[in-house]
Design a protein around this motif. Structure first.
Motif: not given
Length: 423
Positions: A274, A277-278, A283, A316-318, A325, A328, A330
């Motif tokens: 996470a 990703a941030f 991702p 995990a996706y921003p 960003p 997140t 997650t």
């Protein structure tokens, strides 16, 4: 300008969010404005800073029914007097057309005004947030058969869903027009690359709205997490976190206590998918945490702790604003399940979650801005105390926290008091 207003308007989160914000002093003069507000109103920073709010945005002189100035003035005076936020609902408020002198653009907004206070609890200004919901207002006005100049009362949850949907539709339109970069609207890759039309995204939206209706807290972010665990295969937990200037991100929504503990491991160890990703804005999809062993591990501390908690996979996706960003989403899978790629709809849900997060920020951003301001003030105050008392910065921080508790005030308020009253 008061120090609190300066700290608020210079906050990183204030500048980065796509939610339009204005900082006003007690005389309703504009002391801060973020890029999102400039984009929403078509004005420049030079035009607005220092201007009286209602000189910058007067009522249309040819509209005898205009109530924008009157309603906003009443709301701001209520905020300053009673020291509490005021949600104005949906308001018709036309604004000057910068491209045509003397002309006004028809607009409807959802204003939320909140007080800004100093260390002694005195209100020194207001934070004014608006979202352009002109299209939504037209639909509601027709449905309710009301006067277009009147506010249309909406339950808070419905209003927040509409705001989120408004963000979402704007992003879809921008992507279709080619005005949004690939960083803002990331296409799926790998196992996610199967076709995903607007029909599937709409289905996810309907599921989120349905989940929100059954959520007593009225939290759209929580509804997203609920949909993730109920409608994405082999996802055992979902967490949405907001990252700002504070040391610890804020978990806006979690689907379970197990998911909360998994997310907290990032901030206990200082690493993990996470956080990556941030920080990267991309991702981070780890279908099998076991592939990173203790030797040469990508996140050795997180991997060991997550394994002990039973985490098998993390996706995990921003969650992006238009510029950066801000949080997140997650998704976690428990260990024991067959390793595999994230569900095909995970990326689509993350895109929706970004717009839900931005729409929810009118309720969250004030605390986050204050937290960011507290962080900056606390660091400066700790340095002052350390120099004055001949102690380390760590001891100075401990002294500030202890003194704040003894005086019954927040450590941020104490820090600002010391900074404003130091020799």
């Amino acid at each position: 300008m008061h120090e609190v207003l300066r700290a608020t308007s210079s906050s990183q989160l204030f500048e980065a969010t796509t939610a339009p914000y204005v900082v006003l002093d007690t005389h309703f003069r504009i002391q801060g404005v973020n890029p999102a507000y400039l984009a929403a109103t078509g004005r420049t920073r030079q035009e607005l800073l220092g201007a009286f709010m209602f000189d910058a945005f007067p009522d249309a002189p040819r509209d005898a029914t205009a109530t924008g100035v009157r309603n906003l003035t009443a709301s701001l005076e209520q905020v300053l007097r009673y020291k509490s936020a005021h949600d104005m609902g949906i308001q018709r408020y036309d604004i000057p057309d910068s491209g045509v002198p003397g002309a006004f653009r028809r607009k409807a907004w959802t204003p939320v005004n909140s007080p800004l206070s100093d260390a002694d609890g005195r209100v020194v200004g207001a934070l004014h947030h608006v979202e352009d919901v002109t299209a939504v207002h037209d639909v509601l006005s027709g449905a309710h058969r009301g006067d277009a100049g009147d506010a249309v009362p909406q339950a808070p949850l419905v209003q927040r869903v509409l705001l989120a949907l408004n963000h979402y539709e704007q992003a879809i339109k921008a992507a279709a027009d080619g005005s949004m970069s690939s960083r803002d609207f990331t296409p799926p890759t790998g196992a996610q690359a199967e076709p995903r039309g607007s029909a599937r995204r709409d289905t996810l939206w309907h599921e989120i709205v349905h989940a929100a209706e059954g959520n007593r807290a009225g939290d759209c972010a929580a509804a997203v997490c609920a949909v993730a665990t109920q409608h994405l295969p082999r996802i055992d937990a979902a967490v949405i976190s907001l990252h700002g200037g504070a040391l610890l991100p804020v978990q806006l929504a979690v689907s379970s206590s197990w998911g909360r503990r998994a997310e907290e491991l990032h901030f206990l160890t200082g690493e993990g998918p996470a956080l990556t990703a941030f920080r990267t804005g991309k991702p981070v999809l780890v279908s099998d945490l076991g592939q990173f062993g203790p030797a040469g591990a990508r996140w050795p501390l997180f991997t060991e702790a997550a394994g002990g908690l039973g985490v098998g996979a993390a996706f995990a996706y921003p969650l992006r604003s238009s510029t950066t960003p801000v949080g997140t989403l997650t998704l976690y899978r428990k260990r024991g399940a067959t390793p595999g790629e994230p569900p095909a709809d995970a990326q689509a849900l993350a895109e929706i979650a970004a717009h839900v997060l931005l729409a929810d920020q009118d309720y969250e951003i004030i605390d986050q801005i204050r937290s960011t301001a507290d962080e900056d003030d606390l660091n400066v105050a700790a340095g002052v105390v350390a120099a004055a008392r001949g102690m380390s910065v760590a001891d100075a921080l401990a002294w500030l926290h202890t003194t704040a508790r003894a005086q019954g005030r927040t450590v941020g308020d104490l820090a600002r008091f010391l900074l404003m009253n130091r020799p």
